[in-house]
Structure formats: structure tokens, C-alpha cells
Design an enzyme around this catalytic site. Structure first.
Site, PDB file in Angstrom:
ATOM      1  N   ASP A 123      17.661   0.497   9.957  1.00  0.00           N
ATOM      2  CA  ASP A 123      17.267   1.508   8.966  1.00  0.00           C
ATOM      3  C   ASP A 123      17.220   0.820   7.601  1.00  0.00           C
ATOM      4  O   ASP A 123      18.172   0.122   7.218  1.00  0.00           O
ATOM      5  CB  ASP A 123      18.306   2.649   8.966  1.00  0.00           C
ATOM      6  N   ASN A 131      10.472   4.517  -2.737  1.00  0.00           N
ATOM      7  CA  ASN A 131       9.389   5.483  -2.962  1.00  0.00           C
ATOM      8  C   ASN A 131       9.430   6.029  -4.380  1.00  0.00           C
ATOM      9  O   ASN A 131       8.393   6.136  -5.044  1.00  0.00           O
ATOM     10  CB  ASN A 131       9.505   6.647  -1.973  1.00  0.00           C
ATOM     11  N   HIS A 136       4.771   5.974  -3.006  1.00  0.00           N
ATOM     12  CA  HIS A 136       4.742   6.090  -1.543  1.00  0.00           C
ATOM     13  C   HIS A 136       3.897   4.992  -0.891  1.00  0.00           C
ATOM     14  O   HIS A 136       4.234   4.474   0.174  1.00  0.00           O
ATOM     15  CB  HIS A 136       4.208   7.479  -1.179  1.00  0.00           C
ATOM     16  N   ASP A 140       4.945   2.398   1.926  1.00  0.00           N
ATOM     17  CA  ASP A 140       4.231   2.133   3.196  1.00  0.00           C
ATOM     18  C   ASP A 140       4.032   0.632   3.406  1.00  0.00           C
ATOM     19  O   ASP A 140       4.188   0.115   4.512  1.00  0.00           O
ATOM     20  CB  ASP A 140       2.851   2.805   3.173  1.00  0.00           C
ATOM     21  N   GLU A 166      11.555   5.112   8.295  1.00  0.00           N
ATOM     22  CA  GLU A 166      11.878   3.722   7.931  1.00  0.00           C
ATOM     23  C   GLU A 166      12.939   3.210   8.891  1.00  0.00           C
ATOM     24  O   GLU A 166      13.846   2.494   8.517  1.00  0.00           O
ATOM     25  CB  GLU A 166      12.310   3.602   6.463  1.00  0.00           C
TER      26      GLU A 166
HETATM   27  P1  GH3 Z   1      20.025   4.924   3.482  1.00  0.00           P
HETATM   28  O1  GH3 Z   1      20.370   3.582   2.965  1.00  0.00           O
HETATM   29  O2  GH3 Z   1      21.236   5.777   3.610  1.00  0.00           O
HETATM   30  O3  GH3 Z   1      19.231   4.886   4.729  1.00  0.00           O
HETATM   31  O4  GH3 Z   1      19.145   5.577   2.342  1.00  0.00           O
HETATM   32  P2  GH3 Z   1      17.647   6.066   2.412  1.00  0.00           P
HETATM   33  O5  GH3 Z   1      17.181   6.326   1.024  1.00  0.00           O
HETATM   34  O6  GH3 Z   1      16.821   5.110   3.203  1.00  0.00           O
HETATM   35  O7  GH3 Z   1      17.857   7.429   3.139  1.00  0.00           O
HETATM   36  P3  GH3 Z   1      17.058   8.105   4.268  1.00  0.00           P
HETATM   37  O8  GH3 Z   1      17.072   7.253   5.469  1.00  0.00           O
HETATM   38  O9  GH3 Z   1      17.637   9.475   4.421  1.00  0.00           O
HETATM   39  O10 GH3 Z   1      15.605   8.257   3.652  1.00  0.00           O
HETATM   40  C1  GH3 Z   1      14.507   7.694   4.202  1.00  0.00           C
HETATM   41  C2  GH3 Z   1      13.340   7.866   3.259  1.00  0.00           C
HETATM   42  O11 GH3 Z   1      12.221   7.170   3.805  1.00  0.00           O
HETATM   43  C3  GH3 Z   1      12.907   9.298   3.114  1.00  0.00           C
HETATM   44  C4  GH3 Z   1      11.410   9.249   3.072  1.00  0.00           C
HETATM   45  O12 GH3 Z   1      10.943   9.569   1.810  1.00  0.00           O
HETATM   46  C5  GH3 Z   1      11.066   7.802   3.339  1.00  0.00           C
HETATM   47  N1  GH3 Z   1      10.022   7.666   4.351  1.00  0.00           N
HETATM   48  C6  GH3 Z   1      10.047   8.095   5.621  1.00  0.00           C
HETATM   49  N2  GH3 Z   1       8.901   7.775   6.250  1.00  0.00           N
HETATM   50  C7  GH3 Z   1       8.117   7.142   5.336  1.00  0.00           C
HETATM   51  C8  GH3 Z   1       6.807   6.565   5.397  1.00  0.00           C
HETATM   52  O13 GH3 Z   1       6.106   6.568   6.407  1.00  0.00           O
HETATM   53  N3  GH3 Z   1       6.331   6.007   4.249  1.00  0.00           N
HETATM   54  C9  GH3 Z   1       7.065   5.977   3.102  1.00  0.00           C
HETATM   55  N4  GH3 Z   1       6.540   5.398   2.030  1.00  0.00           N
HETATM   56  N5  GH3 Z   1       8.302   6.508   3.022  1.00  0.00           N
HETATM   57  C10 GH3 Z   1       8.824   7.076   4.124  1.00  0.00           C
HETATM   58 MG    MG Z   2      17.221   4.484   5.145  1.00  0.00          MG
HETATM   59 MG    MG Z   3      16.562   6.736   7.789  1.00  0.00          MG
END
Ligand code: GH3
Ligand code: MG
Ligand code: MG
Length: 263
Positions: A123, A131, A136, A140, A166
Site C-alpha cells: 500500500d 493527490n 490526481h 495516476d 493504490e
Molecule cells: P496510508 O499511508 O495510511 O495508506 O495513507 P493513504 O493516504 O495512502 O490512505 P488511504 O490508503 O486511505 O488512501 C488512498 C488514497 O488513494 C485515496 C484515494 O484518493 C487515492 N486513490 C485511490 N485510487 C486512486 C487512483 O486510481 N488514482 C489516484 N490518483 N488516486 C487514487
Molecule cells: Mg495508502
Molecule cells: Mg490504501
């Protein structure tokens, strides 16, 4: 609704199949036309000249009708088959990274049998910030870069998939345990040391990882739970690290992992 279903379905998978089908159907139509001509002429006339002319006419008619129709049917069948394969591939592939998607990964894992497996879940750390700070699209691009790094660094150990926004996962054979840990450690350090540069913006990227080693007869969902727990341990330990859950928890959903080490 179909009231009549043929007992078998013809599926044409390539161009050779198209020609085989066309020739076979045309040959059957031709044989039928010739047999019908012989049968009717036999009843009506005994002239060989008339029979020869009728045979030629019916052969010509059968060829003119059967050949293009059979070819058209075969091409349509092939196009349908190719579209089905393409749709199936698309439904199992993540469109952003080209990696296997969660659905394909779960299917693969559930069809695995035999030796226990090793599962790693990854992760990206504080990805919301990426982001928020860079947009965004930059986010990506980071996901694509990390996917590529995981594929090239770990593809030799097993299947890498994007299982969430992610989040990534690797299903590996357990025999390469020591090498796998070394590769994960190197890759984590390499990702942390190589910021992604997009449109002049430098983006620092780190990831946390949880590895679980499968126990004999352990279900995939239990393995996944343990890998997730190891990932959670990596996050709570400050992120940008690997934690290992070396064996199935003895009992109860909240048991601590048997072994946990950092990398
Ligand atoms: P942590 O270290 O605890 O994982 O913190 P985090 O900010 O990564 O927390 P979390 O996993 O809850 O958030 C994931 C973020 O990833 C939320 C969302 O905005 C972003 N995200 C999810 N899918 C995509 C994607 O396909 N593209 C982009 N640009 N961002 C994404
Ligand atoms: Mg994360
Ligand atoms: Mg996550």
C-alpha cells in the site's frame, strides 16, 4: 427466447477455422445438390447429356449460394469469438497499469492448489497527500510507475496485481522465501530512493508491505487476512517498511502474528 438449442456450438478460433468451416459447409451443400439432381433426373430422364447439364447447373448454384454464406457465417463466428476473448481479457486487466486486476488475482489465487503460497500486499504511503499536493493525474502516473517497478522487480517470483486504488499484491511460490524477502527489501528501498518526476514536479514515494507465508491447507482468505495484518503492522511501525507474518495465527481473529520482522 431460444426454443431449440443445438446439442453443440461451433466456435471458430482462427482464420484456418474459417476456411475449414467454409469448405466443409460448401462441400455438404454441393453433395446434397448433386445427389438431389441425380435422384430427380433418374426418375424423369435417362439422358446422360441432360444429367450432365443439370449436375453442372446445380453445382454452380450450390457454389454461388453456399460459399459466400458459409464464409460470412464463419467470419461472424470468428469475430464474435475474438470480441468475447477481448472482453474477457479487459475484465481481468487493470486499465491504468496493465496489471492483473483484483478479480483476476482472486480467481488465480482460489484456483491455486498444492504447496502453500506466499502473499505480499503493498500500500502506498500517504497517497492522499500525493493527490492533494500534485493532482490526481500525477497520482495516476505514480501508480503506473510503482506498478512497473513491482512488475519488473517481482514478476519473477509470481503474479503481481493491482488489487485496489493504490494497493498491489504479489502471489509467490514459498520456495524462494529468502530471495523474496531480499527482493522486497531492495525494491522498497529503491522506490523510496527514487522520487517520481512528473511535469517538473518531484514526488517522493514510499510503500509499506505485509508478507504472509501460507500454512499447509490454509485457505486463501486466511492468508490474505494475515498479509493484511502484516501490512497494518508496517503502517503502524511508521510506514516505508516490510513486516512478515510467518505462520497461521493459532486461534481467534485478533491473535498477534507468530513472527514479525522489519526490512
Ligand atoms: P496510508 O499511508 O495510511 O495508506 O495513507 P493513504 O493516504 O495512502 O490512505 P488511504 O490508503 O486511505 O488512501 C488512498 C488514497 O488513494 C485515496 C484515494 O484518493 C487515492 N486513490 C485511490 N485510487 C486512486 C487512483 O486510481 N488514482 C489516484 N490518483 N488516486 C487514487
Ligand atoms: Mg495508502
Ligand atoms: Mg490504501
Amino acid at each position: 427466447m431460444l426454443f431449440f438449442r443445438p446439442p453443440f456450438a461451433i466456435v471458430i478460433r482462427d482464420r484456418r477455422g474459417v476456411w475449414r468451416f467454409t469448405v466443409a459447409v460448401t462441400a455438404v451443400c454441393l453433395a446434397y445438390a448433386e445427389a438431389a439432381t441425380v435422384a430427380t433426373d433418374w426418375a424423369e430422364t435417362s439422358s446422360l447429356a441432360v444429367l450432365a447439364v443439370d449436375l453442372a447447373v446445380s453445382a454452380f448454384g450450390a457454389l454461388i449460394l453456399a460459399l459466400p454464406l458459409a464464409y460470412y457465417a464463419a467470419r461472424s463466428n470468428l469475430a464474435l469469438y475474438q470480441a468475447k476473448c477481448q472482453a474477457e481479457r479487459a475484465s481481468l486487466t487493470d486499465s491504468l497499469t496493465g496489471l492483473m486486476n483484483r478479480r483476476a488475482f482472486m480467481r488465480l489465487a482460489e484456483n491455486e492448489s498444492g504447496e502453500p503460497l506466499a502473499l505480499v500486499v503493498f500500500d502506498l504511503d500517504h497517497f492522499k497527500r500525493v493527490n492533494d499536493l500534485h493532482g490526481h493525474q500525477a497520482g495516476d502516473a505514480v501508480i503506473r510507475r510503482v506498478a512497473e517497478a513491482l512488475r519488473s522487480g517481482l514478476g519473477g517470483f509470481g503474479q503481481v496485481a493491482r488489487v485496489g486504488g493504490e494497493e498491489f499484491a504479489l502471489l509467490a511460490a514459498p520456495s524462494a522465501y529468502a530471495e523474496l524477502i531480499a527482493a522486497l527489501t531492495d525494491l522498497r528501498a529503491q522506490i523510496a530512493a527514487t522520487p517520481v518526476v512528473i511535469d517538473g514536479q518531484t514526488i517522493a514515494v514510499t510503500l509499506s508491505a505485509g508478507l504472509a507465508l501460507g500454512g499447509p491447507g490454509e485457505s486463501f482468505s486466511s492468508l490474505y487476512r494475515r498479509a493484511d495484518r502484516a501490512l497494518y503492522a508496517a503502517k503502524t511501525a511508521g510506514r516505508n517498511c516490510l513486516r512478515v507474518n510467518a505462520g497461521p495465527a493459532p486461534a481467534g481473529p485478533d491473535e498477534a502474528p507468530k513472527a514479525s520482522l522489519s526490512a
